[in-house]
Design a protein around this motif. Structure first.
Motif, PDB file in Angstrom:
ATOM      1  N   LYS A 101     -20.303 -20.888   4.187  1.00  0.00           N
ATOM      2  CA  LYS A 101     -21.411 -21.429   4.980  1.00  0.00           C
ATOM      3  C   LYS A 101     -21.539 -20.681   6.308  1.00  0.00           C
ATOM      4  CE  LYS A 101     -23.253 -25.752   6.870  1.00  0.00           C
ATOM      5  NZ  LYS A 101     -23.012 -27.225   7.050  1.00  0.00           N
ATOM      6  N   GLU A 102     -20.396 -20.413   6.936  1.00  0.00           N
ATOM      7  CA  GLU A 102     -20.393 -19.672   8.203  1.00  0.00           C
ATOM      8  C   GLU A 102     -20.939 -18.260   8.018  1.00  0.00           C
ATOM      9  OE1 GLU A 102     -17.213 -18.089  11.613  1.00  0.00           O
ATOM     10  OE2 GLU A 102     -16.486 -19.080   9.788  1.00  0.00           O
ATOM     11  N   MET A 103     -20.498 -17.574   6.948  1.00  0.00           N
ATOM     12  CA  MET A 103     -20.933 -16.200   6.716  1.00  0.00           C
ATOM     13  C   MET A 103     -22.420 -16.136   6.377  1.00  0.00           C
ATOM     14  SD  MET A 103     -18.298 -14.595   7.518  1.00  0.00           S
ATOM     15  CE  MET A 103     -19.206 -13.068   7.375  1.00  0.00           C
ATOM     16  N   LEU A 104     -22.916 -17.103   5.598  1.00  0.00           N
ATOM     17  CA  LEU A 104     -24.345 -17.131   5.277  1.00  0.00           C
ATOM     18  C   LEU A 104     -25.175 -17.300   6.548  1.00  0.00           C
ATOM     19  CD1 LEU A 104     -24.338 -19.309   2.030  1.00  0.00           C
ATOM     20  CD2 LEU A 104     -25.043 -16.910   2.215  1.00  0.00           C
ATOM     21  N   SER A 105     -24.673 -18.073   7.484  1.00  0.00           N
ATOM     22  CA  SER A 105     -25.365 -18.246   8.758  1.00  0.00           C
ATOM     23  C   SER A 105     -25.351 -16.947   9.561  1.00  0.00           C
ATOM     24  CB  SER A 105     -24.701 -19.366   9.566  1.00  0.00           C
ATOM     25  OG  SER A 105     -25.279 -19.468  10.851  1.00  0.00           O
ATOM     26  N   ILE A 106     -24.202 -16.262   9.558  1.00  0.00           N
ATOM     27  CA  ILE A 106     -24.069 -15.011  10.324  1.00  0.00           C
ATOM     28  C   ILE A 106     -25.020 -13.940   9.804  1.00  0.00           C
ATOM     29  CG2 ILE A 106     -22.498 -13.057  10.724  1.00  0.00           C
ATOM     30  CD1 ILE A 106     -20.259 -15.074  11.125  1.00  0.00           C
ATOM     31  N   ILE A 107     -25.175 -13.857   8.470  1.00  0.00           N
ATOM     32  CA  ILE A 107     -26.052 -12.817   7.900  1.00  0.00           C
ATOM     33  C   ILE A 107     -27.500 -13.300   7.749  1.00  0.00           C
ATOM     34  CG2 ILE A 107     -24.148 -11.668   6.689  1.00  0.00           C
ATOM     35  CD1 ILE A 107     -25.213 -12.976   4.086  1.00  0.00           C
ATOM     36  N   LYS A 108     -27.764 -14.488   8.298  1.00  0.00           N
ATOM     37  CA  LYS A 108     -29.130 -15.045   8.343  1.00  0.00           C
ATOM     38  C   LYS A 108     -29.716 -15.293   6.954  1.00  0.00           C
ATOM     39  CE  LYS A 108     -30.074 -12.856  12.805  1.00  0.00           C
ATOM     40  NZ  LYS A 108     -30.947 -11.934  13.570  1.00  0.00           N
ATOM     41  N   LEU A 109     -28.857 -15.762   6.040  1.00  0.00           N
ATOM     42  CA  LEU A 109     -29.302 -16.158   4.702  1.00  0.00           C
ATOM     43  C   LEU A 109     -28.715 -17.536   4.373  1.00  0.00           C
ATOM     44  CD1 LEU A 109     -28.758 -12.801   2.717  1.00  0.00           C
ATOM     45  CD2 LEU A 109     -30.932 -13.722   3.552  1.00  0.00           C
ATOM     46  N   PRO A 110     -28.943 -18.533   5.252  1.00  0.00           N
ATOM     47  CA  PRO A 110     -28.267 -19.825   5.085  1.00  0.00           C
ATOM     48  C   PRO A 110     -28.631 -20.581   3.808  1.00  0.00           C
ATOM     49  CG  PRO A 110     -29.996 -19.974   6.743  1.00  0.00           C
ATOM     50  CD  PRO A 110     -29.840 -18.522   6.419  1.00  0.00           C
ATOM     51  N   ASP A 111     -29.813 -20.309   3.247  1.00  0.00           N
ATOM     52  CA  ASP A 111     -30.271 -21.061   2.072  1.00  0.00           C
ATOM     53  C   ASP A 111     -30.213 -20.251   0.783  1.00  0.00           C
ATOM     54  OD1 ASP A 111     -30.913 -23.232   3.793  1.00  0.00           O
ATOM     55  OD2 ASP A 111     -32.819 -22.269   4.299  1.00  0.00           O
ATOM     56  N   PHE A 112     -29.452 -19.138   0.797  1.00  0.00           N
ATOM     57  CA  PHE A 112     -29.450 -18.233  -0.353  1.00  0.00           C
ATOM     58  C   PHE A 112     -28.173 -18.331  -1.187  1.00  0.00           C
ATOM     59  CE2 PHE A 112     -32.988 -16.752   1.899  1.00  0.00           C
ATOM     60  CZ  PHE A 112     -33.677 -15.787   1.181  1.00  0.00           C
ATOM     61  N   GLY A 113     -27.309 -19.295  -0.883  1.00  0.00           N
ATOM     62  CA  GLY A 113     -26.009 -19.356  -1.537  1.00  0.00           C
ATOM     63  C   GLY A 113     -26.065 -19.529  -3.042  1.00  0.00           C
ATOM     64  N   SER A 114     -27.090 -20.208  -3.550  1.00  0.00           N
ATOM     65  CA  SER A 114     -27.163 -20.480  -4.985  1.00  0.00           C
ATOM     66  C   SER A 114     -27.904 -19.397  -5.765  1.00  0.00           C
ATOM     67  CB  SER A 114     -27.853 -21.829  -5.216  1.00  0.00           C
ATOM     68  OG  SER A 114     -29.180 -21.806  -4.683  1.00  0.00           O
ATOM     69  N   ARG A 115     -28.430 -18.409  -5.065  1.00  0.00           N
ATOM     70  CA  ARG A 115     -29.156 -17.339  -5.757  1.00  0.00           C
ATOM     71  C   ARG A 115     -28.181 -16.319  -6.349  1.00  0.00           C
ATOM     72  NH1 ARG A 115     -34.721 -15.851  -2.491  1.00  0.00           N
ATOM     73  NH2 ARG A 115     -35.291 -17.999  -1.901  1.00  0.00           N
ATOM     74  N   TYR A 116     -28.732 -15.521  -7.289  1.00  0.00           N
ATOM     75  CA  TYR A 116     -27.962 -14.435  -7.895  1.00  0.00           C
ATOM     76  C   TYR A 116     -28.438 -13.101  -7.307  1.00  0.00           C
ATOM     77  CZ  TYR A 116     -25.897 -17.640 -11.237  1.00  0.00           C
ATOM     78  OH  TYR A 116     -25.173 -18.656 -11.804  1.00  0.00           O
TER      79      TYR A 116
END
Length: 354
Positions: free
Chosen positions: A117-132
């Motif tokens: 969650k922290e890394m997704l926020s850092i790379i500015k992709l907070p809502d992309f975790g479930s994508r492939y």
């Protein structure tokens, strides 16, 4: 340096009878961003791979955090690495890709989720975790690759031309993001590139490499404005070369196609010897102006209208000098074939060593 974190000492790498890196020395400070810059085949990626542990030096040693890692395997060096190819696992989601190194290290699921969650926020992709990966653009995939490398909190980040596969606009945006993330985390970083603009805009220091050797190491300002060799001067930035002869070594007088310019400083060459001078285009103006009291007469050659800038080539005998002048709607551009005078300051003239 006061806080040297990475130390590369007298490193050489041979592939059979061919030496691809020769007597390479570099101390990198903790938290510093250093770029290896050079053309293809100069040894920059091989040097990076030796730091990573994918290649073993033929001679010399590599120290990370005061520990000799020369013969350690890559997974024992506490490094993160991002390659030119994104190398994401296509069957894993973005979140699973980022968590991969944490899972291998045995980190608990709760810690994995928090770190992802922290890394997704850092790379500015907070809502992309479930994508492939196939659902992401190239720039987004490379951000995920960066997050995956950073998730285990490595002490050293290695970037091997990570932007070269992206289009120009994405490249510029992502290089700014990478630098911002690096500064935020304070991670020591080595960045390999053949793109001088990337190196100049991102780095604390640059190592310009050629023929397996470090030609010059310095800040972007030093590398651009005070190149130590002819190669560095010609490889970094655009350069005008003027071939002439020394008229007076004491006064720094040089004859260029029958015209004499005074550098106002001694030249380490005897009178009558051939010499090469260099000028950056931005150091040259049409006409001698205040502060640009030295000049040469020539003839306007090619004139290219580039919108806000007009690029002009002035022929000076067998030499040619490129310069940029701002577009002025009230003043038409120079006309090819007309006489011209160029001006420059002696301090901006580089005397190139072979």
């Amino acid at each position: 340096m006061a806080d040297t974190f990475l130390s590369i000492q007298n490193v050489r790498k041979d592939f059979g009878a061919t030496t691809v890196v020769n007597d390479f020395n570099l101390d990198v400070e903790r938290g510093e961003f250093v770029s290896f810059l050079g053309p293809s085949g100069c040894g920059k990626t091989t040097m990076l791979r030796m730091v990573a542990g994918f290649e073993e030096p033929s001679a010399g040693r590599i120290m990370i955090g005061g520990v000799d890692v020369t013969n350690l395997k890559p997974n024992k060096r506490d490094i993160g690495m991002v390659f030119q190819a994104y190398a994401l696992f296509p069957n894993l989601t973005v979140a699973q890709n980022i968590a991969f190194g944490l899972r291998v290290a045995g980190v608990s699921r709760a810690e994995q989720e928090a770190r992802v969650k922290e890394m997704l926020s850092i790379i500015k992709l907070p809502d992309f975790g479930s994508r492939y990966p196939y659902q992401l653009s190239g720039g987004q995939q490379q951000r995920v690759a960066l997050a995956r490398a950073l998730a285990p909190s490595p002490k050293l980040l290695l970037l091997d031309e990570p932007l070269s596969a992206l289009d120009a606009k994405v490249r510029i945006s992502l290089r700014d993001e990478i630098r911002a993330i690096q500064k935020r985390l304070g991670i020591t970083t080595i960045f390999v590139t053949h793109d001088q603009e990337e190196a100049l805009s991102m780095s604390d220091r640059i190592v310009v490499m050629y023929g397996g050797k470090a030609e010059q190491t310095g800040t972007p300002f030093e590398i651009y404005n005070r190149p130590a060799t002819r190669f560095v001067a010609s490889f970094v930035g655009t350069l005008n070369l003027l071939e002439g002869r020394v008229a007076s070594s004491d006064r720094g007088a040089v004859e260029v196609d029958g015209q004499t310019i005074e550098l106002g400083r001694p030249i380490e060459a005897e009178a009558g010897k051939p010499i090469t001078l260099a000028l950056r285009p931005e150091a040259v103006s049409l006409g001698e102006t205040n502060g640009r009291e030295q000049g040469l007469s020539g003839t306007i050659g090619d004139v290219h209208f580039l919108g806000s800038v007009i690029r002009v080539k002035v022929g000076v005998g067998r030499n040619a000098v490129m310069l940029d002048t701002f577009n002025d709607p009230a003043s038409p551009p120079p006309v090819a074939g007309t006489p011209a005078r160029i001006g420059f300051s002696p301090r901006d003239v580089l005397v190139l060593a072979d």
